[in-house]
Design a protein around this motif. Sequence first.
Motif, PDB file in Angstrom:
ATOM      1  N   MET A  54    -115.566  14.215   3.983  1.00 31.62           N
ATOM      2  CA  MET A  54    -114.800  15.326   4.537  1.00 31.62           C
ATOM      3  C   MET A  54    -115.716  16.510   4.857  1.00 31.62           C
ATOM      4  SD  MET A  54    -111.360  17.091   2.951  1.00 31.62           S
ATOM      5  CE  MET A  54    -110.821  15.477   2.365  1.00 31.62           C
ATOM      6  N   ALA A  55    -116.693  16.752   4.003  1.00 32.74           N
ATOM      7  CA  ALA A  55    -117.650  17.833   4.257  1.00 32.74           C
ATOM      8  C   ALA A  55    -118.452  17.566   5.517  1.00 32.74           C
ATOM      9  CB  ALA A  55    -118.579  17.998   3.057  1.00 32.74           C
ATOM     10  N   ALA A  56    -118.841  16.303   5.717  1.00 32.62           N
ATOM     11  CA  ALA A  56    -119.590  15.943   6.924  1.00 32.62           C
ATOM     12  C   ALA A  56    -118.731  16.126   8.170  1.00 32.62           C
ATOM     13  CB  ALA A  56    -120.080  14.503   6.824  1.00 32.62           C
ATOM     14  N   ALA A  57    -117.443  15.765   8.069  1.00 35.08           N
ATOM     15  CA  ALA A  57    -116.533  15.947   9.204  1.00 35.08           C
ATOM     16  C   ALA A  57    -116.348  17.424   9.524  1.00 35.08           C
ATOM     17  CB  ALA A  57    -115.183  15.296   8.900  1.00 35.08           C
ATOM     18  N   ALA A  58    -116.229  18.256   8.488  1.00 34.51           N
ATOM     19  CA  ALA A  58    -116.089  19.697   8.705  1.00 34.51           C
ATOM     20  C   ALA A  58    -117.338  20.276   9.372  1.00 34.51           C
ATOM     21  CB  ALA A  58    -115.825  20.405   7.373  1.00 34.51           C
ATOM     22  N   GLU A  59    -118.502  19.793   8.947  1.00 38.17           N
ATOM     23  CA  GLU A  59    -119.747  20.266   9.556  1.00 38.17           C
ATOM     24  C   GLU A  59    -119.824  19.856  11.026  1.00 38.17           C
ATOM     25  OE1 GLU A  59    -124.623  19.977   8.890  1.00 38.17           O
ATOM     26  OE2 GLU A  59    -123.245  18.832   7.635  1.00 38.17           O
ATOM     27  N   ALA A  60    -119.378  18.630  11.333  1.00 35.47           N
ATOM     28  CA  ALA A  60    -119.379  18.156  12.717  1.00 35.47           C
ATOM     29  C   ALA A  60    -118.461  19.003  13.589  1.00 35.47           C
ATOM     30  CB  ALA A  60    -118.955  16.687  12.766  1.00 35.47           C
ATOM     31  N   LEU A  61    -117.267  19.332  13.073  1.00 38.67           N
ATOM     32  CA  LEU A  61    -116.339  20.167  13.830  1.00 38.67           C
ATOM     33  C   LEU A  61    -116.911  21.564  14.060  1.00 38.67           C
ATOM     34  CD1 LEU A  61    -112.787  19.349  12.409  1.00 38.67           C
ATOM     35  CD2 LEU A  61    -113.936  18.424  14.414  1.00 38.67           C
ATOM     36  N   THR A  62    -117.591  22.100  13.070  1.00 44.71           N
ATOM     37  CA  THR A  62    -118.189  23.431  13.209  1.00 44.71           C
ATOM     38  C   THR A  62    -119.244  23.442  14.307  1.00 44.71           C
ATOM     39  OG1 THR A  62    -117.791  23.893  10.868  1.00 44.71           O
ATOM     40  CG2 THR A  62    -119.403  25.268  11.992  1.00 44.71           C
ATOM     41  N   LYS A  63    -120.059  22.400  14.370  1.00 45.53           N
ATOM     42  CA  LYS A  63    -121.075  22.315  15.420  1.00 45.53           C
ATOM     43  C   LYS A  63    -120.433  22.171  16.795  1.00 45.53           C
ATOM     44  CE  LYS A  63    -124.747  20.329  12.534  1.00 45.53           C
ATOM     45  NZ  LYS A  63    -125.587  19.124  12.270  1.00 45.53           N
ATOM     46  N   MET A  64    -119.385  21.356  16.883  1.00 44.39           N
ATOM     47  CA  MET A  64    -118.683  21.188  18.148  1.00 44.39           C
ATOM     48  C   MET A  64    -118.091  22.511  18.620  1.00 44.39           C
ATOM     49  SD  MET A  64    -116.652  17.618  17.479  1.00 44.39           S
ATOM     50  CE  MET A  64    -115.397  18.136  18.660  1.00 44.39           C
ATOM     51  N   ALA A  65    -117.495  23.253  17.708  1.00 45.53           N
ATOM     52  CA  ALA A  65    -116.899  24.539  18.062  1.00 45.53           C
ATOM     53  C   ALA A  65    -117.947  25.507  18.587  1.00 45.53           C
ATOM     54  CB  ALA A  65    -116.188  25.141  16.850  1.00 45.53           C
ATOM     55  N   GLY A  66    -119.139  25.492  17.989  1.00 43.90           N
ATOM     56  CA  GLY A  66    -120.207  26.366  18.453  1.00 43.90           C
ATOM     57  C   GLY A  66    -120.658  26.014  19.859  1.00 43.90           C
ATOM     58  N   ARG A  99    -105.579  25.367  19.413  1.00 43.48           N
ATOM     59  CA  ARG A  99    -105.259  24.064  18.837  1.00 43.48           C
ATOM     60  C   ARG A  99    -104.785  24.280  17.404  1.00 43.48           C
ATOM     61  NH1 ARG A  99    -111.037  21.377  20.604  1.00 43.48           N
ATOM     62  NH2 ARG A  99    -110.579  21.085  22.817  1.00 43.48           N
ATOM     63  N   ASN A 100    -104.185  23.239  16.817  1.00 39.47           N
ATOM     64  CA  ASN A 100    -103.925  23.261  15.381  1.00 39.47           C
ATOM     65  C   ASN A 100    -104.514  22.003  14.746  1.00 39.47           C
ATOM     66  OD1 ASN A 100    -102.126  21.217  15.968  1.00 39.47           O
ATOM     67  ND2 ASN A 100    -100.308  22.326  15.306  1.00 39.47           N
ATOM     68  N   ARG A 101    -104.332  21.817  13.475  1.00 38.97           N
ATOM     69  CA  ARG A 101    -105.001  20.735  12.750  1.00 38.97           C
ATOM     70  C   ARG A 101    -104.650  19.364  13.300  1.00 38.97           C
ATOM     71  NH1 ARG A 101    -102.255  19.675   6.935  1.00 38.97           N
ATOM     72  NH2 ARG A 101    -103.504  17.796   7.236  1.00 38.97           N
ATOM     73  N   TYR A 102    -103.456  19.233  13.881  1.00 39.12           N
ATOM     74  CA  TYR A 102    -103.005  17.923  14.339  1.00 39.12           C
ATOM     75  C   TYR A 102    -103.711  17.452  15.606  1.00 39.12           C
ATOM     76  CZ  TYR A 102     -99.348  18.702  10.926  1.00 39.12           C
ATOM     77  OH  TYR A 102     -98.680  18.952   9.750  1.00 39.12           O
ATOM     78  N   TRP A 103    -104.449  18.345  16.236  1.00 38.44           N
ATOM     79  CA  TRP A 103    -105.204  17.932  17.422  1.00 38.44           C
ATOM     80  C   TRP A 103    -106.333  16.983  17.034  1.00 38.44           C
ATOM     81  CZ3 TRP A 103    -110.071  18.074  19.611  1.00 38.44           C
ATOM     82  CH2 TRP A 103    -110.145  17.882  20.990  1.00 38.44           C
ATOM     83  N   TYR A 104    -106.772  17.054  15.767  1.00 35.98           N
ATOM     84  CA  TYR A 104    -107.914  16.278  15.288  1.00 35.98           C
ATOM     85  C   TYR A 104    -107.427  15.029  14.561  1.00 35.98           C
ATOM     86  CZ  TYR A 104    -110.275  20.689  16.221  1.00 35.98           C
ATOM     87  OH  TYR A 104    -110.755  21.812  16.825  1.00 35.98           O
ATOM     88  N   PRO A 105    -108.066  13.879  14.791  1.00 37.90           N
ATOM     89  CA  PRO A 105    -107.599  12.623  14.191  1.00 37.90           C
ATOM     90  C   PRO A 105    -108.168  12.385  12.799  1.00 37.90           C
ATOM     91  CG  PRO A 105    -109.446  12.181  15.650  1.00 37.90           C
ATOM     92  CD  PRO A 105    -109.173  13.673  15.739  1.00 37.90           C
ATOM     93  N   GLY A 106    -107.469  11.538  12.036  1.00 40.87           N
ATOM     94  CA  GLY A 106    -107.994  11.035  10.773  1.00 40.87           C
ATOM     95  C   GLY A 106    -108.499  12.099   9.829  1.00 40.87           C
ATOM     96  N   GLU A 107    -109.711  11.848   9.299  1.00 36.75           N
ATOM     97  CA  GLU A 107    -110.283  12.783   8.332  1.00 36.75           C
ATOM     98  C   GLU A 107    -110.613  14.135   8.961  1.00 36.75           C
ATOM     99  OE1 GLU A 107    -113.995  10.385   9.644  1.00 36.75           O
ATOM    100  OE2 GLU A 107    -111.840  10.087   9.425  1.00 36.75           O
ATOM    101  N   TYR A 108    -110.701  14.175  10.304  1.00 37.26           N
ATOM    102  CA  TYR A 108    -110.976  15.436  10.971  1.00 37.26           C
ATOM    103  C   TYR A 108    -109.781  16.385  10.910  1.00 37.26           C
ATOM    104  CZ  TYR A 108    -115.230  13.291  12.738  1.00 37.26           C
ATOM    105  OH  TYR A 108    -116.449  12.673  12.834  1.00 37.26           O
ATOM    106  N   ASN A 109    -108.584  15.818  10.677  1.00 43.09           N
ATOM    107  CA  ASN A 109    -107.400  16.649  10.496  1.00 43.09           C
ATOM    108  C   ASN A 109    -107.587  17.561   9.283  1.00 43.09           C
ATOM    109  OD1 ASN A 109    -104.708  17.368   9.449  1.00 43.09           O
ATOM    110  ND2 ASN A 109    -103.946  16.080  11.113  1.00 43.09           N
ATOM    111  N   GLU A 110    -107.968  16.966   8.168  1.00 46.57           N
ATOM    112  CA  GLU A 110    -108.209  17.766   6.965  1.00 46.57           C
ATOM    113  C   GLU A 110    -109.469  18.605   7.104  1.00 46.57           C
ATOM    114  OE1 GLU A 110    -108.208  14.745   3.961  1.00 46.57           O
ATOM    115  OE2 GLU A 110    -106.116  15.146   3.455  1.00 46.57           O
ATOM    116  N   ALA A 111    -110.460  18.071   7.818  1.00 51.87           N
ATOM    117  CA  ALA A 111    -111.694  18.828   8.026  1.00 51.87           C
ATOM    118  C   ALA A 111    -111.430  20.103   8.819  1.00 51.87           C
ATOM    119  CB  ALA A 111    -112.725  17.968   8.749  1.00 51.87           C
ATOM    120  N   ALA A 112    -110.445  20.072   9.723  1.00 52.78           N
ATOM    121  CA  ALA A 112    -110.101  21.271  10.492  1.00 52.78           C
ATOM    122  C   ALA A 112    -109.568  22.372   9.590  1.00 52.78           C
ATOM    123  CB  ALA A 112    -109.071  20.930  11.566  1.00 52.78           C
TER     124      ALA A 112
END
Length: 363
Positions: A54-66, A99-112
């Motif tokens: 989950m931490a790795a997914a959160a880090e990936a989302l943060t990089k994508m957002a940047g 967007r909200n959390r549901y835009w992201y699939p699977g573990e990325y939902n919680e990572a959001a």
Amino acid sequence: MARFTGLLPAVPVICLAFMLSACETTGPAPDATPTVPMPQQPVEAPVRALTPRMAAAAEALTKMAGLQERLYRIAAPLLINNTDLCKSSTRNLLGFTARNRYWYPGEYNEAAQIAFGMGERLQVTGVLAGSGAARAGLRRGDNLISASGKALPVGPNASSTVGSVFGPLVAKQASLALQIERDDKTRELTVPVTRACGFAIELGNADNVNSYADGSRVMVTRGMLQFAKNDEEVAYLLAKGMAHNILGHATSQRSVGTIGSIIDNLTNVRPDTSMLIGTGGIKAMPPELDAAADHLSMYLLARAGVSIDGAPAFWKRLASTYPATVLNGYVANHPGTAPRLAAIDKATADIKSKHAAKKTIAP
């Protein structure tokens, strides 16, 4: 922001709990003092332990957002300063994406939730620099509550249904009264609509060095952003994609569906990279059409205040580093390097001449 679409507490639950408790209250017994029922508090979901995945997914989302935020920033002057050249593509825009959390699939939902604090409400994920939203003070991370008195959708379908609320309002009003939540406080903002080229700017979550335009969107891949040395080089790509859209090249080449499906795929957090094998079904752009887009892109850049002097060097470096033999790369889809450079030189000379004469910069 969708795609201007890459690329951040459930109050309704509290209100619902209050209404249910009121409905279930029985009348007071005779001669008894009425009892005022206390509103029920929502049961909080247990906090899940932060796993390495989950931490790795959160880090990936943060990089994508940047990366998406960088694209919005670079695209802003191109979209806002070229309405005269966008012809039928000019639109009234809100100037932000959400967007909200549901835009992201699977573990990325919680990572959001971890990375951006996303919940049921739509949250602002990007604000177009220079737009009415930016001038009104809207910020990335603001939660959206209502627009012009109309409640905005929440929950799993919010991202797909919010357009039905915003669309009619933007078409009829010069500004929106937007109610947001920031730092657990409700705020009221008046957001003027922004007249701009109505192309969504997207981040492609893939490492191939490419950029795509399907008539309504411009996408730059993560790999291309890594290849570009600076923001000016990214602007060259965005302007080129906008030019293809303005000139209707995807339609004339009958490639809207093919390119559109690739863009749809690459906007996913985890795209299907098998679609990028070979050419991905994209036909190479004819040199004369490509040169026309290169010519127009120089004017889009100049009107946006971007220096055009470095454009030839960028395109030469791209062609030599990732030649047409790299089948999932930009040059494979746009092989006409020589006509491109000639068109750029011609447009540059005309732009500098018009600038010296203080004439309008337009083709």
